[in-house]
Motif scaffolding. Sequence first.
Motif, short mmCIF file in Angstrom:
data_model
loop_
_atom_site.label_atom_id
_atom_site.label_comp_id
_atom_site.label_asym_id
_atom_site.label_seq_id
_atom_site.Cartn_x
_atom_site.Cartn_y
_atom_site.Cartn_z
N PRO A 24 -47.05 38.36 78.47
CA PRO A 24 -45.76 38.42 77.79
C PRO A 24 -45.71 39.53 76.75
CG PRO A 24 -46.58 36.16 77.91
CD PRO A 24 -47.69 37.05 78.37
N LYS A 25 -44.56 40.16 76.65
CA LYS A 25 -44.35 41.22 75.68
C LYS A 25 -44.42 40.65 74.27
CE LYS A 25 -40.81 44.51 74.16
NZ LYS A 25 -39.47 45.07 74.43
N VAL A 26 -45.13 41.36 73.37
CA VAL A 26 -45.19 40.97 71.96
C VAL A 26 -43.98 41.58 71.27
CG1 VAL A 26 -46.50 41.08 69.83
CG2 VAL A 26 -47.70 40.85 72.01
N LEU A 27 -43.12 40.73 70.73
CA LEU A 27 -41.88 41.20 70.12
C LEU A 27 -42.12 41.63 68.67
CD1 LEU A 27 -39.45 38.41 71.41
CD2 LEU A 27 -39.82 40.68 72.40
N ASP A 28 -41.67 42.84 68.33
CA ASP A 28 -41.74 43.26 66.93
C ASP A 28 -40.43 42.89 66.24
OD1 ASP A 28 -39.82 45.20 67.61
OD2 ASP A 28 -41.31 46.76 67.90
N GLU A 29 -40.32 43.25 64.96
CA GLU A 29 -39.15 42.84 64.18
C GLU A 29 -37.86 43.44 64.73
OE1 GLU A 29 -38.99 40.49 61.81
OE2 GLU A 29 -41.07 40.18 62.46
N MET A 30 -37.91 44.67 65.21
CA MET A 30 -36.71 45.28 65.77
C MET A 30 -36.32 44.59 67.08
SD MET A 30 -34.17 47.22 65.59
CE MET A 30 -34.57 48.20 64.13
N ASP A 31 -37.30 44.24 67.91
CA ASP A 31 -37.02 43.49 69.13
C ASP A 31 -36.25 42.21 68.79
OD1 ASP A 31 -38.32 45.24 70.90
OD2 ASP A 31 -40.25 44.27 70.57
N LYS A 32 -36.75 41.49 67.79
CA LYS A 32 -36.14 40.22 67.40
C LYS A 32 -34.72 40.42 66.88
CE LYS A 32 -40.63 38.16 66.32
NZ LYS A 32 -41.52 37.65 65.23
N LYS A 33 -34.52 41.49 66.13
CA LYS A 33 -33.18 41.77 65.61
C LYS A 33 -32.22 42.08 66.75
CE LYS A 33 -30.67 44.63 62.26
NZ LYS A 33 -30.77 45.73 61.26
N ILE A 34 -32.70 42.87 67.70
CA ILE A 34 -31.86 43.21 68.86
C ILE A 34 -31.51 41.96 69.66
CG2 ILE A 34 -31.87 44.39 71.11
CD1 ILE A 34 -33.65 46.56 69.74
N LEU A 35 -32.47 41.08 69.85
CA LEU A 35 -32.22 39.84 70.59
C LEU A 35 -31.24 38.94 69.85
CD1 LEU A 35 -35.82 38.99 71.88
CD2 LEU A 35 -33.89 39.87 73.21
N GLU A 36 -31.35 38.89 68.54
CA GLU A 36 -30.43 38.08 67.74
C GLU A 36 -28.99 38.58 67.87
OE1 GLU A 36 -29.67 36.86 63.03
OE2 GLU A 36 -31.50 37.92 63.61
N VAL A 37 -28.83 39.90 67.77
CA VAL A 37 -27.51 40.50 67.90
C VAL A 37 -26.98 40.32 69.32
CG1 VAL A 37 -26.29 42.72 67.98
CG2 VAL A 37 -27.79 42.18 66.05
N SER A 38 -27.85 40.54 70.30
CA SER A 38 -27.44 40.40 71.70
C SER A 38 -27.00 38.98 72.01
CB SER A 38 -28.60 40.80 72.62
OG SER A 38 -28.99 42.13 72.41
N ARG A 39 -27.72 38.02 71.49
CA ARG A 39 -27.34 36.62 71.72
C ARG A 39 -25.94 36.35 71.20
NH1 ARG A 39 -30.64 31.17 71.32
NH2 ARG A 39 -28.96 29.68 70.97
N GLU A 40 -25.64 36.84 69.99
CA GLU A 40 -24.31 36.65 69.43
C GLU A 40 -23.24 37.28 70.30
OE1 GLU A 40 -21.78 37.90 65.42
OE2 GLU A 40 -23.98 37.98 65.39
N LEU A 41 -23.49 38.48 70.77
CA LEU A 41 -22.52 39.17 71.62
C LEU A 41 -22.38 38.50 72.98
CD1 LEU A 41 -23.44 42.89 70.81
CD2 LEU A 41 -21.30 41.73 70.22
N PHE A 42 -23.49 38.13 73.58
CA PHE A 42 -23.44 37.48 74.90
C PHE A 42 -22.69 36.15 74.83
CE2 PHE A 42 -27.61 39.62 76.48
CZ PHE A 42 -26.90 40.75 76.82
N LEU A 43 -22.90 35.40 73.76
CA LEU A 43 -22.27 34.09 73.65
C LEU A 43 -20.79 34.18 73.31
CD1 LEU A 43 -25.16 33.03 73.87
CD2 LEU A 43 -24.64 31.40 72.05
N THR A 44 -20.36 35.28 72.70
CA THR A 44 -18.95 35.42 72.36
C THR A 44 -18.17 36.24 73.38
OG1 THR A 44 -19.52 37.30 70.92
CG2 THR A 44 -19.31 35.13 69.88
N LYS A 45 -18.78 37.35 73.86
CA LYS A 45 -18.08 38.24 74.79
C LYS A 45 -18.51 38.05 76.24
CE LYS A 45 -17.52 42.52 73.76
NZ LYS A 45 -17.75 43.94 73.41
#
Length: 207
Positions: free
Chosen positions: A2-23
């Motif tokens: 499994p890929k080890v997620l860094d802080e930027m990865d986590k931030k991108i996933l958090e933002v993406s989740r918000e966008l995916f769930l709304t748009k």
Amino acid sequence: MPKVLDEMDKKILEVSRELFLTKGIRETEMKDIAKKTGIGRSTLYRHFTGKELIAFYIAKDILSSLKDSIEGTLIEQKDLQNGFQKLEKGMDLFAEKLISSREEIRFLDEFDQYFTDSYPESEEASEYIQFNKNKDMGIYRMFLEGMKDGSIKKVENPEFAADVLVNAAFGIAQRVIPRREHYIEEHGYCEEMLKETVKLMLQGIKS
């Protein structure tokens, strides 16, 4: 591995989740993710090469949260006498969680439709496949306990039976929960269909 997620990865996933769930996945573009994250598109592509790969992480996280939500609550249930009662309570809690997770269920529905053909050859897809091969052990353990104490009918493959219970609940939820208002207008009910489906399935395995 499994890929080890860094802080930027986590931030991108958090933002993406918000966008995916709304748009939604289809209406979200990589430039939207980059803009909302506050990074350039070239930086985004260094972390994730496409929104489809990000979607695998979001789907896995949502599924984990939905399935794990019943574990802690069940531990507190001291009045449950046998495996069937635990399974019944667990599935009831699962159904309630599905009902209260409308945006997440809508996302999972779109995710399933988005990937009707072959998954992309990627680490993210491989991790998601492996995640789904690891069955819901909480429901499975309750099923085994019920078979052992006689409260649940013996079946040849309890792991498969437990998987059927969980996926049937998911299937009905994806069908009715995102369309709640339409279902009520068309049929006069919505959440009741999911709860009744769970009830009927459980009655079929009760000893």
